[in-house]
Enzyme design. Structure first.
Site, PDB file in Angstrom:
ATOM      1  N   GLY A   1      46.063  33.438  41.500  1.00 38.59           N
ATOM      2  CA  GLY A   1      45.673  32.473  42.514  1.00 38.59           C
ATOM      3  C   GLY A   1      45.392  31.103  41.892  1.00 38.59           C
TER       4      GLY A   1
ATOM      5  N   THR B   1      44.086  30.892  38.116  1.00 33.63           N
ATOM      6  CA  THR B   1      45.187  31.403  37.287  1.00 33.63           C
ATOM      7  C   THR B   1      46.272  30.345  37.113  1.00 33.63           C
ATOM      8  OG1 THR B   1      44.759  33.616  38.099  1.00 33.63           O
ATOM      9  CG2 THR B   1      46.932  33.228  37.155  1.00 33.63           C
TER      10      THR B   1
ATOM     11  N   ASP C   1      43.226  34.866  50.070  1.00 31.41           N
ATOM     12  CA  ASP C   1      42.698  33.637  50.677  1.00 31.41           C
ATOM     13  C   ASP C   1      43.797  32.716  51.220  1.00 31.41           C
ATOM     14  OD1 ASP C   1      40.242  34.561  49.904  1.00 31.41           O
ATOM     15  OD2 ASP C   1      40.094  33.290  48.133  1.00 31.41           O
TER      16      ASP C   1
ATOM     17  N   HIS D   1      35.820  31.836  50.296  1.00 33.32           N
ATOM     18  CA  HIS D   1      34.721  30.908  50.004  1.00 33.32           C
ATOM     19  C   HIS D   1      35.057  29.484  50.382  1.00 33.32           C
ATOM     20  CE1 HIS D   1      31.350  32.958  48.377  1.00 33.32           C
ATOM     21  NE2 HIS D   1      32.093  33.696  47.568  1.00 33.32           N
TER      22      HIS D   1
ATOM     23  N   GLU E   1      32.906  33.855  54.561  1.00 33.81           N
ATOM     24  CA  GLU E   1      31.761  33.926  53.642  1.00 33.81           C
ATOM     25  C   GLU E   1      31.378  32.544  53.112  1.00 33.81           C
ATOM     26  OE1 GLU E   1      32.701  36.271  50.121  1.00 33.81           O
ATOM     27  OE2 GLU E   1      34.665  35.330  49.965  1.00 33.81           O
TER      28      GLU E   1
END
Ligand code: F6P
Length: 358
Positions: A112, A115, A137, A181, A232
């Site tokens: 992601g 990375t 995500d 997030h 979240e």
């Protein structure tokens, strides 16, 4: 050609399917000329030279298997250029040393956002790299879809579907906290797909009063329950006005395990309802990839192998306008794809009568 493969960051559905797609295509295209090596636990294996040659049989029967057969770990990008505790060398130095020692001709990296920053750093340091975009995500810049996302949408949708019956039976208000997030794609897609009544995403700061109004409105119209899909990473409108430092301090002192529990208290005070919280957590990343992800990973895998065959390194394979294309790593690294608050899909949610919490 000696090719090292690694999976890095949080796992998700489809990692094995993607590895299989790359490996099968390379084996078909290059035959014995392709030597495939697995690097264990993401960049950790590259830093510590923990790799092994893989047999063709290791790529069989893994299309539907969850997780990653290579293992993964989180290795923050910001640590890559710092001297390691045990030596003068940085993690980057150690990775470059492994690549030289093992004589890897190229690396296939599945990951992601974090990375991709490290993949780009390796590429800038002369390493031949091809990457595949993974994350539930869906927040990687340059691709319409990342793999794992559609499987996670299926799971989060199933969870919210199931909550409906209990919410109805008990006339309750439920908050289902969905992963994400910084980006609200998963919450938005699952929220709309499951018929949630309120969707709260990080990109649209929420007002407790506005959510309470939405709940009360539903109650007045005779509805027995309300379901909120909350990311979240949701933040309130008051928090959105804070500086980064103030926000960090406020969250460190927040006496709740997650944002949903705080929201439940806020809404209980405003509506008088008892609010229940359900958190599916890592369940959203587990198990077999859905058919759409099996297809996407297979297409990404083929495209990545073709880039290797053609020597077109320094690229991520991406989905754009329904077609798989290479996107330069330098363009992808460090860029987040968040939900535009005025996007068609947000507008559609509002047109359907959903509250976005603002
Ligand atoms: O990036 C994928 C993700 O699942 C996020 O949605 C979530 O916030 C985070 O990883 C959780 O990370 P960890 O597995 O380290 O708890």
């Amino acid at each position: 050609m000696k090719i090292g493969m690694l999976t890095s960051g949080g796992d998700c559905q489809g990692l094995n399917a993607a590895l299989r797609g790359v490996a099968k295509t390379l084996m078909n295209e290059l035959g014995d000329k392709a030597e495939l090596w697995g690097i264990r636990d993401g960049y950790r294996g590259l830093i510590e030279d923990d790799c092994h040659q893989m047999k063709p049989s290791e790529f069989s029967d893994i299309l539907t298997v969850g997780g990653t057969i290579l293992g993964t770990s989180r290795q923050p990008f910001k640590m890559m250029l710092k001297a390691d505790e045990d030596s003068e060398q940085t993690k980057l130095d150690k990775m470059l040393a492994t690549i030289k020692k093992e004589e890897f001709d190229c690396l296939v990296i599945l990951g992601g956002n974090g990375t991709h920053k490290t993949a780009n750093l390796l590429s800038e340091n002369g390493v031949n790299v091809v990457t595949l975009p993974k994350t539930i995500d869906n927040d990687l810049w340059g691709t319409e879809l990342t793999f794992g996302f559609q499987s996670a949408v299926d799971i989060a949708t199933t969870v919210i579907d199931a909550i409906h019956s209990t919410a109805f039976s008990h006339s309750r208000v439920f908050i289902v906290e969905v992963m994400g997030h910084k980006a609200g794609w998963l919450t938005l897609y699952a929220g709309i797909s499951s018929g949630a009544d309120v969707i709260v995403i990080p990109e649209i700061p929420y007002s407790p009063e506005k959510i309470a109004e939405a709940i009360n409105r539903r109650e007045k119209s005779g509805k027995r329950f309300s379901i909120l899909a909350v990311a979240e990473g949701a933040i309130s409108q008051a928090e959105a006005k804070m500086s980064k430092k103030e926000f960090k301090a406020a969250r460190e002192n927040m006496p709740y395990p997650s944002i949903s529990y705080r929201m439940a208290d806020e809404l209980q005070a405003l509506t008088g309802h008892e609010i229940r919280v359900t958190i599916p957590g890592h369940y959203q990343r587990g198990g077999a990839p859905c058919p759409a992800d099996r297809l996407l990973t297979s297409r990404f895998g083929v495209a990545a192998a073709e880039l290797i065959r053609d020597g077109k390194f320094g690229n991520m394979v991406a989905l754009q306008n329904g077609v798989i294309v290479p996107v330069p790593l330098s363009k992808v690294a460090g860029k987040l794809k968040t939900v535009p608050p005025d996007s068609d899909i947000v507008k559609a949610a509002r047109s359907l009568g959903l509250s976005m919490g603002d």
